[in-house]
Design a protein around this motif. Sequence first.
Motif, PDB file in Angstrom:
ATOM      1  N   UNK A   1       0.740  -1.165  -0.035  1.00 18.76           N
ATOM      2  CA  UNK A   1      -0.084  -0.088  -0.087  1.00 18.76           C
ATOM      3  C   UNK A   1       0.980   1.246   0.088  1.00 18.76           C
ATOM      4  N   UNK A   2       0.499   2.328  -0.545  1.00 20.56           N
ATOM      5  CA  UNK A   2       1.160   3.768  -0.944  1.00 20.56           C
ATOM      6  C   UNK A   2       0.142   4.627  -1.042  1.00 20.56           C
ATOM      7  N   UNK A   3       0.674   6.016  -0.806  1.00 22.40           N
ATOM      8  CA  UNK A   3      -0.336   7.056  -1.003  1.00 22.40           C
ATOM      9  C   UNK A   3       0.652   8.043  -1.680  1.00 22.40           C
ATOM     10  N   UNK A   4       0.310   8.927  -2.785  1.00 24.08           N
ATOM     11  CA  UNK A   4       1.142   9.822  -3.309  1.00 24.08           C
ATOM     12  C   UNK A   4       0.246  11.017  -3.897  1.00 24.08           C
ATOM     13  N   UNK A   5       0.962  12.139  -3.657  1.00 22.88           N
ATOM     14  CA  UNK A   5       0.400  13.417  -4.500  1.00 22.88           C
ATOM     15  C   UNK A   5       1.439  13.911  -5.280  1.00 22.88           C
ATOM     16  N   UNK A   6       0.627  14.499  -6.294  1.00 25.25           N
ATOM     17  CA  UNK A   6       1.735  15.255  -7.516  1.00 25.25           C
ATOM     18  C   UNK A   6       0.912  16.279  -8.208  1.00 25.25           C
ATOM     19  N   UNK A   7       1.643  17.352  -8.460  1.00 24.43           N
ATOM     20  CA  UNK A   7       1.264  18.600  -8.819  1.00 24.43           C
ATOM     21  C   UNK A   7       1.669  18.516 -10.410  1.00 24.43           C
ATOM     22  N   UNK A   8       0.806  19.210 -11.049  1.00 25.64           N
ATOM     23  CA  UNK A   8       1.114  19.220 -12.721  1.00 25.64           C
ATOM     24  C   UNK A   8       0.368  20.528 -12.930  1.00 25.64           C
ATOM     25  N   UNK A   9       1.084  21.301 -14.351  1.00 29.81           N
ATOM     26  CA  UNK A   9       0.867  22.317 -15.007  1.00 29.81           C
ATOM     27  C   UNK A   9       1.019  22.418 -16.233  1.00 29.81           C
ATOM     28  N   UNK A  10       0.099  23.203 -16.874  1.00 25.10           N
ATOM     29  CA  UNK A  10       0.409  23.254 -18.477  1.00 25.10           C
ATOM     30  C   UNK A  10      -0.030  24.479 -19.096  1.00 25.10           C
ATOM     31  N   UNK A  11       0.441  24.881 -20.013  1.00 24.60           N
ATOM     32  CA  UNK A  11       0.283  26.396 -20.485  1.00 24.60           C
ATOM     33  C   UNK A  11       0.122  26.004 -22.075  1.00 24.60           C
ATOM     34  N   UNK A  12      -0.997  26.761 -22.629  1.00 24.04           N
ATOM     35  CA  UNK A  12      -1.283  26.700 -24.051  1.00 24.04           C
ATOM     36  C   UNK A  12      -1.594  28.216 -24.656  1.00 24.04           C
ATOM     37  N   UNK A  13      -0.850  28.452 -25.842  1.00 21.19           N
ATOM     38  CA  UNK A  13      -1.069  29.688 -26.488  1.00 21.19           C
ATOM     39  C   UNK A  13      -1.565  29.446 -27.684  1.00 21.19           C
ATOM     40  N   UNK A  14      -2.642  30.337 -28.221  1.00 24.02           N
ATOM     41  CA  UNK A  14      -2.993  30.211 -29.642  1.00 24.02           C
ATOM     42  C   UNK A  14      -3.172  31.460 -30.261  1.00 24.02           C
ATOM     43  N   UNK A  15      -3.139  31.611 -31.586  1.00 24.59           N
ATOM     44  CA  UNK A  15      -3.478  32.675 -32.179  1.00 24.59           C
ATOM     45  C   UNK A  15      -4.492  32.594 -33.516  1.00 24.59           C
ATOM     46  N   UNK A  16      -5.559  33.217 -33.656  1.00 29.43           N
ATOM     47  CA  UNK A  16      -6.441  32.975 -34.418  1.00 29.43           C
ATOM     48  C   UNK A  16      -6.904  34.131 -35.205  1.00 29.43           C
TER      49      UNK A  16
END
Length: 77
Positions: free
Chosen positions: A23-38
């Motif tokens: 048995x184990x327990x874990x926490x992780x953070x994540x981030x992502x960035x997206x840029x778009x020109x229309x």
Amino acid sequence: MKKTLLLVLVLCFCTFSMFASKSWFGVEGFATRSEETTTYTVVGIDFDQDSTATLMGVAVSGTLFPSENSPIGLGYQ
């Protein structure tokens, strides 16, 4: 065909995640960035629109076993 393959992969992943070592327990953070020109054209005039999206979060995962000697447990994410 794609749906069947995806279903088989998910079932395999769920089955394999049940057979972990302890048995184990874990926490992780994540981030992502997206840029778009229309670019829009209205009556021969071009308009540019810039958009930016940032996604951040925390994922919790782990495995639970009913006892220390149990070979079968429950994985979650």
